[in-house]
Design an enzyme around this catalytic site. Structure first.
Site, PDB file in Angstrom:
ATOM      1  N   GLY A   1      28.714  -7.618 -23.331  1.00 55.16           N
ATOM      2  CA  GLY A   1      28.765  -7.431 -21.877  1.00 55.16           C
ATOM      3  C   GLY A   1      30.123  -6.877 -21.502  1.00 55.16           C
ATOM      4  O   GLY A   1      31.037  -7.623 -21.152  1.00 55.16           O
ATOM      5  N   SER A   2      30.255  -5.564 -21.588  1.00 52.47           N
ATOM      6  CA  SER A   2      31.586  -4.947 -21.469  1.00 52.47           C
ATOM      7  C   SER A   2      32.201  -5.113 -20.086  1.00 52.47           C
ATOM      8  O   SER A   2      33.432  -5.195 -19.961  1.00 52.47           O
ATOM      9  CB  SER A   2      31.501  -3.460 -21.822  1.00 52.47           C
ATOM     10  OG  SER A   2      30.523  -2.821 -21.049  1.00 52.47           O
TER      11      SER A   2
ATOM     12  N   ASP B   1      32.008  -7.784 -17.830  1.00 50.21           N
ATOM     13  CA  ASP B   1      32.645  -9.099 -17.712  1.00 50.21           C
ATOM     14  C   ASP B   1      33.762  -9.257 -18.735  1.00 50.21           C
ATOM     15  O   ASP B   1      34.798  -9.849 -18.449  1.00 50.21           O
ATOM     16  CB  ASP B   1      31.613 -10.214 -17.910  1.00 50.21           C
ATOM     17  CG  ASP B   1      30.679 -10.335 -16.718  1.00 50.21           C
ATOM     18  OD1 ASP B   1      30.976  -9.700 -15.685  1.00 50.21           O
ATOM     19  OD2 ASP B   1      29.683 -11.049 -16.805  1.00 50.21           O
TER      20      ASP B   1
ATOM     21  N   GLU C   1      30.618 -11.912 -23.795  1.00 52.67           N
ATOM     22  CA  GLU C   1      31.181 -11.481 -22.510  1.00 52.67           C
ATOM     23  C   GLU C   1      32.405 -12.269 -22.070  1.00 52.67           C
ATOM     24  O   GLU C   1      32.970 -12.002 -21.008  1.00 52.67           O
ATOM     25  CB  GLU C   1      30.098 -11.550 -21.421  1.00 52.67           C
ATOM     26  CG  GLU C   1      29.440 -12.913 -21.298  1.00 52.67           C
ATOM     27  CD  GLU C   1      28.215 -12.891 -20.382  1.00 52.67           C
ATOM     28  OE1 GLU C   1      28.157 -12.048 -19.477  1.00 52.67           O
ATOM     29  OE2 GLU C   1      27.328 -13.741 -20.580  1.00 52.67           O
TER      30      GLU C   1
ATOM     31  N   HIS D   1       0.830  -1.213   0.000  1.00 53.42           N
ATOM     32  CA  HIS D   1       0.000   0.000   0.000  1.00 53.42           C
ATOM     33  C   HIS D   1       0.862   1.259   0.000  1.00 53.42           C
ATOM     34  O   HIS D   1       0.622   2.202  -0.776  1.00 53.42           O
ATOM     35  CB  HIS D   1      -0.924  -0.009   1.222  1.00 53.42           C
ATOM     36  CG  HIS D   1      -1.747   1.234   1.357  1.00 53.42           C
ATOM     37  ND1 HIS D   1      -1.349   2.305   2.138  1.00 53.42           N
ATOM     38  CD2 HIS D   1      -2.925   1.598   0.793  1.00 53.42           C
ATOM     39  CE1 HIS D   1      -2.258   3.269   2.055  1.00 53.42           C
ATOM     40  NE2 HIS D   1      -3.217   2.863   1.252  1.00 53.42           N
TER      41      HIS D   1
ATOM     42  N   ARG E   1      17.201 -11.497 -21.262  1.00 53.51           N
ATOM     43  CA  ARG E   1      18.230 -12.518 -21.022  1.00 53.51           C
ATOM     44  C   ARG E   1      17.704 -13.594 -20.077  1.00 53.51           C
ATOM     45  O   ARG E   1      17.124 -13.289 -19.038  1.00 53.51           O
ATOM     46  CB  ARG E   1      19.478 -11.850 -20.409  1.00 53.51           C
ATOM     47  CG  ARG E   1      20.667 -12.781 -20.295  1.00 53.51           C
ATOM     48  CD  ARG E   1      21.862 -12.036 -19.715  1.00 53.51           C
ATOM     49  NE  ARG E   1      21.644 -11.709 -18.306  1.00 53.51           N
ATOM     50  CZ  ARG E   1      22.456 -10.914 -17.605  1.00 53.51           C
ATOM     51  NH1 ARG E   1      23.502 -10.347 -18.176  1.00 53.51           N
ATOM     52  NH2 ARG E   1      22.219 -10.680 -16.337  1.00 53.51           N
TER      53      ARG E   1
ATOM     54  N   ARG F   1      16.589  -8.398 -17.419  1.00 49.48           N
ATOM     55  CA  ARG F   1      17.116  -9.556 -16.683  1.00 49.48           C
ATOM     56  C   ARG F   1      15.989 -10.312 -15.980  1.00 49.48           C
ATOM     57  O   ARG F   1      15.114  -9.705 -15.382  1.00 49.48           O
ATOM     58  CB  ARG F   1      18.131  -9.100 -15.636  1.00 49.48           C
ATOM     59  CG  ARG F   1      19.317  -8.328 -16.193  1.00 49.48           C
ATOM     60  CD  ARG F   1      20.207  -7.851 -15.046  1.00 49.48           C
ATOM     61  NE  ARG F   1      21.371  -7.134 -15.520  1.00 49.48           N
ATOM     62  CZ  ARG F   1      21.416  -5.822 -15.743  1.00 49.48           C
ATOM     63  NH1 ARG F   1      20.334  -5.085 -15.544  1.00 49.48           N
ATOM     64  NH2 ARG F   1      22.523  -5.241 -16.150  1.00 49.48           N
TER      65      ARG F   1
END
Length: 386
Positions: free
Chosen positions: A381-382, A384, A360, A99, A257, A189
């Protein structure tokens, strides 16, 4: 239902968002940091400050003064008269659909829910700053901290050739990002939906009838009491979350993903310890694509595929593009595509279906051409990869 009709049983005027300029995006930003007293789930993407007023029930709401920060265990409609005049709201209990969260969104007031201990830590009359602008986690800071409001004119942003897409962590984030000048979602995700809205390891739902731990079964029952088929609960919750994102940005492309929890993260879910190994380095362990065709997780991955199929085919959101994370080799990618086809996500049967892969790890670059013989696109995935 049986009649196929939709009944609206209650309606009231919406007074905040209908009157705002949709071409202005306001960004709230603290000018300095401070001591964090309490943290919880952020609602509202704003900042507010004032003196704390701790109330344990509605009997003493007449003591509440305009501009104070309402701190209580949980709210219900009886609290609304003072919620309207609060500078911010902080509760011990509740989630994003509680609420307090719903009303604070409607009123445009910064709010933090599910703090667990706000009523114990925060004292009456103490000046605090409530910051719900920083993402998933909101903080209550000691003292009045100055902040600025930066206004971005969306209709003045120049058009460029590059298509900009937005990342979405939770389905609720999609709604507040719907008017950004973007061409869809570059990454949505499933992890947030699984952790926050489901909270149960998929294998525990699959094996529900075989579970011997009565306490675990009771905990699962509390979350899934509407479902005899516990697996369907997992499918429906995933599908609902995906559909929120897909609907918000339709017909633009929405890349979702599949789950990329590591073993230590899966262990935090109800029943997770029964199915997840202890790994020295979960970052490089049993995660991503390697789980999807493994006999120990293949059925669970099938539930994710069923949710994606439901969103695309039953709900009609064909703008959803599934993406495979942490895929080590082209051969592994081919195995996953075959498992997807077993569960109805088959490009041979659905010409509109595309499947992407995360880029990645080094093999994704060194063997890029081979990966792209299997997949329709890549997302870099820059973090990783670096």
């Amino acid at each position: 239902g049986k009649t196929g009709e939709l009944f609206i049983v209650q309606a009231r005027p919406e007074t905040i968002y209908s009157g705002t300029d949709k071409n202005i995006l306001k960004e709230y930003k603290l000018k300095k940091s401070g001591k964090v007293l309490v943290e919880g789930i952020a609602v509202g993407s704003k900042i507010g400050s004032g003196k704390v007023r701790v109330l344990h029930n509605t009997k003493s709401i007449n003591t509440f003064q305009k501009g104070e920060v309402l701190v209580t265990e949980i709210t219900d409609p009886d609290w609304e008269p003072i919620m309207k005049i609060a500078s911010a709201i902080v509760t011990d209990k509740g989630g994003r659909t509680s609420h307090a969260a719903i009303v604070s969104r409607e009123l445009g007031i910064p709010c933090i829910v599910g703090s667990n201990n706000a009523t114990k830590v925060l004292k009456n009359g103490k000046e605090v700053t409530v910051d719900s602008s920083g993402g998933q986690v909101g903080n209550v800071y000691e003292g009045i901290i100055p902040f600025e409001i930066i206004e971005h004119r969306l209709d003045k942003i120049p058009k460029i050739e590059t298509k900009i897409m937005v990342n979405i962590g939770s389905p609720d984030e999609a709604f507040k990002s719907h008017n950004l000048p973007v061409q869809g979602v570059g990454l949505g995700r499933l992890e947030f939906i699984i952790a926050s809205h489901i909270g149960i390891h998929p294998n525990a739902l699959i094996d529900y009838s075989k579970l011997k731990d009565a306490k675990l079964k009771r905990a699962i029952d509390e979350r899934t009491f509407l479902y005899k088929d516990k697996k369907q609960f997992y499918v429906d919750e995933l599908a609902l979350g995906i559909a929120k994102i897909a609907a918000t940005f339709y017909p633009e492309k929405v890349i979702i993903r599949f789950s990329d929890f590591k073993t230590n993260e899966y262990r935090t879910l109800l029943g997770g310890a029964l199915y997840e190994p202890q790994e020295e380095n979960p970052m490089l362990g049993w995660r991503g694509a390697s789980r999807y065709y493994d006999p120990k997780f293949k059925v669970a991955f099938g539930l994710e595929c069923m949710a994606m199929k439901k969103v695309r085919e039953e709900m009609g959101f064909t703008n959803v593009v599934p993406m495979i994370p942490f895929c080590r080799t082209p051969e592994e990618g081919q195995k996953v595509v075959e498992v997807m086809a077993e569960h109805g996500l088959d490009r041979g049967a659905d010409s509109s279906l595309q499947i992407y892969v995360m880029c990645e790890i080094p093999s994704n670059i060194l063997l890029a051409d081979e990966f792209l013989d299997i997949f329709d696109g890549m997302s870099i995935g820059s973090n990783d990869l670096t």
